[in-house]
Design an enzyme around this catalytic site. Sequence first.
Site, PDB file in Angstrom:
ATOM      1  CE  LYS A 251      19.623   2.635  44.616  1.00 57.97           C
ATOM      2  NZ  LYS A 251      20.218   3.440  45.691  1.00 57.97           N
ATOM      3  NE  ARG A 325      30.329   1.708  49.030  1.00 64.06           N
ATOM      4  CZ  ARG A 325      29.920   2.485  50.025  1.00 64.06           C
ATOM      5  NH1 ARG A 325      30.439   2.367  51.232  1.00 64.06           N
ATOM      6  NH2 ARG A 325      29.006   3.405  49.816  1.00 64.06           N
TER       7      ARG A 325
HETATM    8  N1  BES Z   1      23.922   4.367  43.000  1.00 67.24           N
HETATM    9  C1  BES Z   1      23.795   4.654  44.381  1.00 67.24           C
HETATM   10  C2  BES Z   1      24.253   6.053  44.757  1.00 67.24           C
HETATM   11  C3  BES Z   1      23.466   7.213  44.251  1.00 67.24           C
HETATM   12  C4  BES Z   1      22.141   7.397  44.627  1.00 67.24           C
HETATM   13  C5  BES Z   1      24.097   8.169  43.492  1.00 67.24           C
HETATM   14  C6  BES Z   1      21.464   8.509  44.193  1.00 67.24           C
HETATM   15  C7  BES Z   1      23.426   9.280  43.064  1.00 67.24           C
HETATM   16  C8  BES Z   1      22.098   9.441  43.404  1.00 67.24           C
HETATM   17  C9  BES Z   1      24.644   3.675  45.205  1.00 67.24           C
HETATM   18  O1  BES Z   1      24.814   2.419  44.681  1.00 67.24           O
HETATM   19  C10 BES Z   1      23.952   3.544  46.515  1.00 67.24           C
HETATM   20  O2  BES Z   1      22.846   3.088  46.528  1.00 67.24           O
HETATM   21  N2  BES Z   1      24.611   3.989  47.583  1.00 67.24           N
HETATM   22  C11 BES Z   1      24.059   3.965  48.873  1.00 67.24           C
HETATM   23  C12 BES Z   1      25.153   3.522  49.808  1.00 67.24           C
HETATM   24  C13 BES Z   1      24.664   3.161  51.180  1.00 67.24           C
HETATM   25  C14 BES Z   1      23.863   1.869  51.138  1.00 67.24           C
HETATM   26  C15 BES Z   1      25.858   3.003  52.089  1.00 67.24           C
HETATM   27  C16 BES Z   1      23.622   5.380  49.218  1.00 67.24           C
HETATM   28  O3  BES Z   1      24.274   6.334  48.826  1.00 67.24           O
HETATM   29  O4  BES Z   1      22.580   5.513  49.876  1.00 67.24           O
HETATM   30 ZN    ZN Z   2      23.252   1.040  45.210  1.00 64.00          ZN
END
Ligand code: BES
Ligand code: ZN
Length: 471
Positions: A251, A325
């Site tokens: 990230k 997931r």
């Molecule tokens: N933990 C994050 C989701 C998240 C981010 C929740 C910010 C609340 C606030 C999750 O693991 C993630 O990074 N999801 C990605 C999925 C994508 C790679 C398909 C997302 O939401 O960008």
């Molecule tokens: Zn993530």
Amino acid sequence: MCAIVTCEGEYYVTFKFRNKADAKTIPITPVEKAVFAAWLKNEPKEIKNWLKSSGFSAKPGEISLIPDASGTLTRVIFGVKNHDGLWDYAGLPKALPIGSFSIDARMAGEKATNMAIGWALGCYQFAKYKSAKPRKVPTLVWPENAEKGRVKAMYDAVTLVRDLINTPADDMGPAELAAATRRLGKKFKADVRVITGNNLLKQNYPTIHAVGRASDDPPRLIDLRWGKDHHPKVSIVGKGVCFDTGGLDLKPAAGMLRMKKDMGGAAHALALASLIMELRLPVRLRVLVPAVENNVSGNAYRPSDVIKTRKGITVEVGNTDAEGRLVMCDAIAAADFEKPDLIIDFATLTGAARVALGTDLPAMFTNTDELAVELETAGADVDDAVWRLPLWNPYRGLLKSEVADINNVSEGGFGGAITAALYLQEFVSDGTPWAHFDIMAWNTRARPGRPIGGEAQSLRAVFEMLERRYT
Ligand code: BES
Ligand code: ZN
Ligand code: ZN
């Protein structure tokens, strides 16, 4: 962590209640704006003059401190919206001086209980890392008819969520999350088992191991059981990603900053368990928390890796940042295997859910329409709204993979909260009622009783639904 200590009839750690008023207790009179003018007519001249000349208009949350002739605080007038909102009184503990207060209004049981919950949560402070001692809080005389046990249980549960989330990942890794579960288990005589590290592979939890193996604190599956075998089986699963770097699909700094909260789903699962056990709901409870750190290392799982999940479905890792997931699917498969009466899961799963509904409104997905109605109604009734989004099956094809049975991400990312929920649904048997909550678990701005930081969202809604169902 947030045990309530009883001392001479007063509960306190970060909130204080007492049973009886004394000569020094100061009454707080709640007034609604709509009836303020009529109410004022019956008040003594000094009060009329003071409120008028100081510009008080009974706006919700507005406070007027009233002195007697000697200059001593003698009364508080307080603007409220409708007397019974949970958060109506939550701003008072922070705004009032230290002292003993009582609410000068008759409230029926449920309202009195809500009022006291709001007050108690308004006293919450996360002071663990501050050198200064926590601020002292004023004392409230228990409102007549308030259900003290429920107030304490709600305070315990909501502050458990907040404390677990607010604690930085260095002090709240998989090991500490397991320790917190063991503490909870000890408090309520629940059985807690933890599968750690390579034992996850031996016991067939491949996705939890894959996501968590790059961390120095090994991955775990935490498993808590409580209650009588003949009661309806309710299984709760919570995403316990103690820190989400994104993995090799790292990230950016701004996106990583808050990722200590990525175990917010686990915090909700444990808090819901705490409510169920403290208020002794007649259910057979099982809580499953996959606890991992999604980190980067030479042995980290990679984009394009294929993992054979617990259920046997093979998944291609399209993105290592869609780790939630992955860890959830093996835990859900384990919950589902027992054919429970109900599976509830909580996860800070997608940014897309926040784009759709904002930070405060949890997305709810369910395969059972009646359950959706029960959850929506319960949430509205207890001031903890949830919003249903569809398990829109035509989008299932977006999770296709060239090499495996399914991909963990969709192309394009549109409808990301829906495709994430559809992914999880693959691990729930047809006919098992299931509800999934995609939550923020964080207050991005401060409101009365709700400081910036970790927050319980949909917790009280789900508990209310369970209580209506099972008692
Ligand atoms: N933990 C994050 C989701 C998240 C981010 C929740 C910010 C609340 C606030 C999750 O693991 C993630 O990074 N999801 C990605 C999925 C994508 C790679 C398909 C997302 O939401 O960008
Ligand atoms: Zn993530
Ligand atoms: Zn995550």
